[in-house]
Design an enzyme around this catalytic site. Structure first.
Site: not given
Ligand code: NAP
Ligand code: GLV
Length: 309
Positions: A224, A272
Site C-alpha cells: 500500500r 495497482h
Molecule cells: P497477509 O497474508 O495478511 O500477510 C501479512 C504479512 O505481514 C504477515 O506475514 C504479517 O506477519 C506481516 N506483518 C503485518 N504487520 C507487520 C508488522 N508490523 N511487522 C512485521 N510484519 C508484519 O497479507 P497478504 O495477503 O500477503 O497481502 C499483503 C498486502 O499486499 C495486502 O494487505 C495488500 O495491501 C497488498 N496487496 C496488493 C495487491 C496489488 O495488486 N498491489 C494485491 C493483493 C494484496 P505475521 O505472519 O507474523 O502475522
Molecule cells: C489489492 O490491492 C488487494 O488488496 O487485493
C-alpha cells in the site's frame, strides 16, 4: 438472506454463478437499488461508498474482494463490530509473485540499460551479479510474501523474509521482531514490500530505512502506498541511494497527474495492477465462505482488527 454487492469492475453473472454453485440465492443488491437495507446480511465489496455499510443494521459479515482491507477500514464510519473476511486466492498470489519476479529480474539484470543501449544502437552486454549473491528482503510473510520468497529462492536468489511472527520457509532465511528489521533493511539489495497497511506500517519506509539500505539498491512496493514516505523516497532516488523503484500502489490512487513519480526517471509506475482480483476464483472463494456462514460456521480468514490485518 440477502447479499449486497459492490465492485465497479465486476461481471455480476460470474458472482451469481458462484453463489448458485453453493446453493445460495444469487439475487444480489447493488448500490443503485439496494432495497430495504435491513434485509442485507452479507456485503461483498471493494471500496464501498463511505458510510454505506454502517446503514446495514443486520449485517453479519463483510467479504473483502481483495487481500487488503483498507478499502473498507479507512472509512471512518464503517461498522467495526462486523467481522471482515478477506480474500485468500491462489491466483492472486501467483499474479503477485509474477509481478515481483518481473521487477526483481529487471533490476537484478539491469535491463533498463539495454533500452538505453538500443536507443544508441549499441551492441553491448553488461555484467550482473550471480543470483546467489543478490540479497532480496521481503517484508511480510503472509499468503503473498511466502509464495514470493519461495519462488525467488527457487531462482537462486539469497532471500530473507520478515514478519511479526516466526516462520519456517525452506531455502529462505526468516526473521521476526523489530530488532531484525534493521538487518533485513541493511541487507536488502532489493526490498520487496508486502506488508498490510496498519498503524505500525504506515510511513514505515522512510529516510531512515532508505539510508540504511545498501547504496544503489532497489525498492518494489506492491503493498500500500502509505507505507512509504514519498518525499523521502524521492530524495533517496535523486541522490542514487536507491537506484530505482517499481511502485504499484500509491498514497492517492489514481496517482494524480502532477505527482513527481510519473516522470521520475528511476521510477516505474504501474496502476495497482500487480495482482488484480481474479473474478472467477475470488467469487468461488467468497461464495464458499458465505456457505460456511449460512451453515452456522465461521468463515475465514477474519481480519484481526487489533493487529490491523
Ligand atoms: P497477509 O497474508 O495478511 O500477510 C501479512 C504479512 O505481514 C504477515 O506475514 C504479517 O506477519 C506481516 N506483518 C503485518 N504487520 C507487520 C508488522 N508490523 N511487522 C512485521 N510484519 C508484519 O497479507 P497478504 O495477503 O500477503 O497481502 C499483503 C498486502 O499486499 C495486502 O494487505 C495488500 O495491501 C497488498 N496487496 C496488493 C495487491 C496489488 O495488486 N498491489 C494485491 C493483493 C494484496 P505475521 O505472519 O507474523 O502475522
Ligand atoms: C489489492 O490491492 C488487494 O488488496 O487485493
Amino acid at each position: 438472506m440477502t447479499i449486497f454487492f459492490h465492485w465497479s469492475e465486476a461481471t455480476p453473472d460470474i458472482w451469481r454463478n458462484a453463489l448458485t454453485a453453493e446453493n445460495i440465492p444469487g439475487d444480489l443488491r447493488f448500490v443503485e437499488d439496494p432495497g430495504a437495507l435491513s434485509d442485507i446480511n452479507y456485503a461483498v465489496v471493494w471500496a464501498p461508498p463511505q458510510g454505506l455499510l454502517r446503514q446495514f443494521e443486520n449485517l453479519k459479515y463483510i467479504f473483502s474482494i481483495g487481500a487488503g482491507v483498507t478499502h473498507i477500514t479507512l472509512d471512518p464510519d464503517y461498522p467495526s463490530e462486523v467481522p471482515i473476511v478477506r480474500l485468500q486466492d491462489r491466483l492472486l498470489v501467483q499474479d503477485m509473485s509474477c509481478h515481483i519476479i518481473h521487477w526483481v529480474l529487471h533490476f537484478h539484470r539491469y535491463y533498463a540499460r539495454y533500452r538505453q543501449y538500443q536507443g544508441e544502437k549499441k551492441w553491448l552486454r553488461h555484467r550482473y551479479p550471480e543470483n546467489s549473491s543478490r540479497r532480496i528482503s521481503v517484508l511480510g510473510l503472509g499468503q503473498t510474501g511466502q509464495d514470493a520468497c519461495i519462488r525467488l529462492s527457487d531462482l537462486g536468489f539469497n532471500v530473507t523474509g520478515w514478519a511479526r511472527s516466526e516462520k519456517t520457509i525452506p531455502g529462505v532465511r526468516t526473521l521476526a521482531s523489530n530488532d531484525a528489521f534493521d538487518t533485513v533493511v541493511r541487507e536488502a539489495d532489493i526490498l520487496v514490500n508486502l506488508l498490510p497497511l496498519t498503524p505500525e506500517t504506515t510511513d514505515l519506509l522512510d529516510a531512515g530505512v532508505f539510508n540504511r539500505m545498501p547504496r544503489g539498491s532497489f525498492l518494489i512496493n506492491v503493498a500500500r502506498g502509505s507505507t512509504v514516505v514519498d518525499a523521502d523516497l524521492l530524495s533517496a532516488l535523486d541522490c542514487g541511494q536507491i537506484e530505482a523503484a517499481a511502485l504499484d500502489v500509491f498514497r492517492e490512487e489514481p496517482l494524480p497527474a502532477d505527482d513527481p513519480y510519473w516522470s521520475h526517471p528511476a521510477v516505474s509506475v504501474t496502476p495497482h495492477a500487480a495482482a488484480p482480483t481474479n473474478e472467477g476464483s475470488a467469487a468461488e472463494f467468497i461464495a464458499g465462505q458465505i456457505r460456511i456462514a449460512m451453515d452456522g460456521g465461521r468463515p475465514a480468514p477474519i481480519v484481526d482488527l487489533a493487529r490491523g490485518y
